[in-house]
Every structure is written in structure tokens, then in C-alpha cells.
Design an enzyme around this catalytic site. Structure first.
Site, PDB file in Angstrom:
ATOM      1  N   HIS A  74       0.773  -1.210  -0.255  1.00 34.47           N
ATOM      2  CA  HIS A  74      -0.021  -0.151   0.029  1.00 34.47           C
ATOM      3  C   HIS A  74       0.886   1.412  -0.015  1.00 34.47           C
ATOM      4  CE1 HIS A  74      -2.247  -3.173   2.214  1.00 34.47           C
ATOM      5  NE2 HIS A  74      -3.127  -2.779   1.028  1.00 34.47           N
ATOM      6  N   GLU A 126      -2.975   2.907   1.707  1.00 34.67           N
ATOM      7  CA  GLU A 126      -2.597   3.218   0.393  1.00 34.67           C
ATOM      8  C   GLU A 126      -3.398   5.391   0.764  1.00 34.67           C
ATOM      9  OE1 GLU A 126      -3.606   2.002  -2.747  1.00 34.67           O
ATOM     10  OE2 GLU A 126      -3.490   3.862  -4.484  1.00 34.67           O
ATOM     11  N   SER A 222     -10.750  -5.217   2.263  1.00 35.12           N
ATOM     12  CA  SER A 222      -9.915  -5.143   0.878  1.00 35.12           C
ATOM     13  C   SER A 222     -11.264  -4.167   0.140  1.00 35.12           C
ATOM     14  CB  SER A 222      -9.677  -5.937   0.009  1.00 35.12           C
ATOM     15  OG  SER A 222      -9.771  -5.898  -1.601  1.00 35.12           O
ATOM     16  N   SER A 223     -10.151  -3.021  -0.384  1.00 34.28           N
ATOM     17  CA  SER A 223     -11.318  -1.575  -0.762  1.00 34.28           C
ATOM     18  C   SER A 223     -11.658  -2.553  -2.107  1.00 34.28           C
ATOM     19  CB  SER A 223      -9.934  -0.377  -1.269  1.00 34.28           C
ATOM     20  OG  SER A 223     -11.013  -0.029  -2.031  1.00 34.28           O
ATOM     21  N   ASN A 224     -10.566  -3.134  -3.154  1.00 41.42           N
ATOM     22  CA  ASN A 224     -10.984  -3.282  -4.420  1.00 41.42           C
ATOM     23  C   ASN A 224     -11.919  -4.815  -4.476  1.00 41.42           C
ATOM     24  OD1 ASN A 224      -9.435  -6.420  -5.046  1.00 41.42           O
ATOM     25  ND2 ASN A 224      -7.950  -5.526  -3.777  1.00 41.42           N
ATOM     26  N   SER A 266      -6.355  -9.250  -3.920  1.00 39.14           N
ATOM     27  CA  SER A 266      -5.755  -9.463  -2.667  1.00 39.14           C
ATOM     28  C   SER A 266      -5.843 -10.953  -2.516  1.00 39.14           C
ATOM     29  CB  SER A 266      -5.108  -8.471  -1.797  1.00 39.14           C
ATOM     30  OG  SER A 266      -6.491  -8.464  -1.533  1.00 39.14           O
TER      31      SER A 266
END
Length: 308
Positions: A74, A126, A222-224, A266
């Protein structure tokens, strides 16, 4: 039951590189190796590396003198880098090269005298790292309303950069709001947006046209991965984020004929295999895969580990 796999899905090149850095560091320097923050947001990955001798910490004060420390994918602020240097900690940088590219682009914009806007989620590692890499004031915006609330004159020369786990589609409305609000706005080229985020989201949009239910394998932090689930919901498909196969609720599968299955950047492929196995124990399963985009991106390792 039909199961359609998204393509691409799962690990991106930045995640593969970060994990390989930890594994090569363990091989070269021996355990324990300290990693600041989860190397990537997935407990299965983290636990696997812990078994090999990695120690995950949130603050460098937890790292003993002389121990090797790795910065996560990140990215980190300059203050963290300086702290490691001041303590003479041997440090390896596993920051995703695309995140580093954002840092450099942001610094160039500031050097040009522009006011910088960072589009991202407050508190995300990040974003914290990027904020800490930029000289001067940076305005973090998460919504169009945040843009409207910026206390800046319309003639301000604006430049923006974005959190890499946001896609072009995620940021489009906020960029449009910036362009409505200010006379002069510049930002990175579309090709500079994280390819992995965009590709995985595009695949899920295609998948949602073909399935009754969407399962996204990924961590809750996890953002994505969360965004992939949201895309399924926006398409009107029941969508669930699961850490692994044990999170599947049988009620979700009632009257479902086609399951769409994907994974955040991830999440390792072995978790996809475990989900398929779990579904196969419940129903006869027919597997297929979207044609999708084939990714052939590779990032170089740090020089000190490239020959390990």
C-alpha cells in the site's frame, strides 16, 4: 448448477511482487522478517507468511533494532521511511509500482504550483501513505459533495490523483465534479489508472449479465474486493463478499442456477478452488470462464532481492 469464473480475477502483479519480496527476504535474511501493515489485505496470505517467519506490525516501534522491515504494497509516508532510516533498520519497499507512480505524479503536480486533490478513501493505508509522500496541503475527497465543499476559488489550478484501488468508473463522477467546479483541472492519463482494478471490475460487470448470484472472494478490509461486490449489487444481482468457502450461506444458493465467482486483487486462487469444491459438495457443478482479458504484467523486484 453453473459456475462462471471471472477473468481476470485474484492476484495482480503488485500483490504477487509484494508476497515474493517477503518470501525472498525470509530466504535471504532468515526469520523473523518484520512487515509494516498487512503485506496485502488477505488473512490467508498473511497467515501463510507468518508460518514462514514474517511478523506483521502496525508501527516501527514494534520492530527490534537491526531487524529487516518491509513496507507493504500500500505504500508508506516519508515519515515512516525516515523513521526506519533514523533507526538504521534495513528496509525493503514492497509498495506497488503503480502506487509509487501516483506518488511521483502527485509530486510533479505540486512542483508545478497546482493545488492537489487526492480521490480516495480516508483512512485507507494507501491514502495515508500517499498523503505522507506529498509536500504541502493535499485535499482528500471521497464524494462529489466533498468537491463542492472545497474552500477554493474557481480559478484555482487543480490537479488530481486517485487511490489505485479505485477504477476509472469509480472516479468518473468526482472528476466531472472537479471539472464543473474549477476552470483548470488536470489529472493522469487513463492508462495510469490501476489496470488490475479496472480489469476486474469490467469482468464483474460482464459476469453480472450472466449469473443469478455473485460471490466475491476477498477480505472485508480490501477496498477493491468490496467494490466488486458493490458492482454486483448495482447490477441487481444478490452479491456477497466471502473470506473463504466457510462463509457461504446455503440460503443464498436456493433456486440459483448460475453463480458468478470472482476474487479481489489480494485473494489467492486457492480460495477460488476451495469455493468451487464447497459448491460441488452441495450440487453437481459445471464450470466455465469468461474469455476476459489476459494480464501479462510483471514488476521487477528490489535489486537486493532480484538474484535471491
Amino acid at each position: 448448477m453453473k459456475v462462471i469464473l471471472a477473468r481476470p480475477r485474484g492476484f495482480c502483479a503488485g500483490v504477487i511482487r509484494a508476497i515474493e519480496i517477503v518470501e525472498r527476504a525470509l530466504a535471504k535474511y532468515g526469520a523473523p522478517i518484520y512487515v509494516r501493515h498487512e503485506i496485502v489485505h488477505n488473512r490467508h496470505v498473511v497467515q501463510g507468511l507468518e508460518k514462514k517467519g514474517a511478523r506483521f506490525v502496525e508501527d516501527l516501534s514494534e520492530v527490534p533494532d537491526g531487524a529487516v522491515v518491509i513496507f507493504s504494497a500500500h505504500g508508506v509516508s516519508r515519515a515512516v521511511v525516515a523513521e526506519a532510516h533514523a533507526r538504521n533498520l534495513p528496509a525493503l519497499n514492497a509498495t506497488c509500482p503503480l502506487v509509487t507512480k501516483v506518488h511521483h505524479q502527485a509530486q510533479r503536480y505540486v512542483a508545478q504550483g497546482r493545488v492537489l486533490v487526492l480521490i480516495g478513501h480516508a483512512g485507507h493505508p494507501e491514502v495515508e501513505g500517499t498523503l505522507g509522500q506529498i509536500d504541502g496541503n493535499v485535499h482528500l475527497v471521497q464524494t462529489e459533495a466533498d468537491v463542492d465543499a472545497l474552500n477554493l476559488p474557481a480559478e484555482t489550478r487543480i490537479a488530481y490523483v486517485t487511490q489505485t484501488t479505485l477504477s476509472v468508473d469509480d472516479t468518473r463522477s468526482i472528476i466531472a465534479a472537479l471539472e464543473r467546479r474549477f476552470h483548470e483541472v488536470v489529472g493522469p492519463e487513463t492508462r495510469d489508472i490501476c489496470y488490475a482494478t479496472q480489469n476486474r471490475q469490467t469482468a464483474v460487470r460482464q459476469l453480472c449479465q450472466m449469473c443469478d448470484l455473485l460471490l466475491v472472494v476477498g477480505a472485508r478490509n480490501s477496498s477493491n474486493s468490496n467494490r466488486l461486490r458493490e458492482i454486483g449489487e448495482e447490477a441487481g444481482i444478490p452479491s456477497y463478499l466471502i473470506g473463504d468457502e466457510t462463509d457461504i450461506d446455503d440460503k443464498w444458493l436456493l433456486k440459483v442456477e448460475v453463480v458468478g465467482l470472482t476474487a479481489g486483487a489480494s485473494a489467492p486462487e486457492m480460495l477460488i478452488d476451495r469455493v468451487i469444491d464447497a459448491l460441488s459438495r452441495r450440487y453437481p457443478v459445471e464450470i466455465s470462464m469468461l474469455p476476459g482479458i489476459e494480464e501479462n504484467i510483471n514488476f521487477r523486484l528490489p535489486a537486493e532481492l532480484s538474484t535471491t
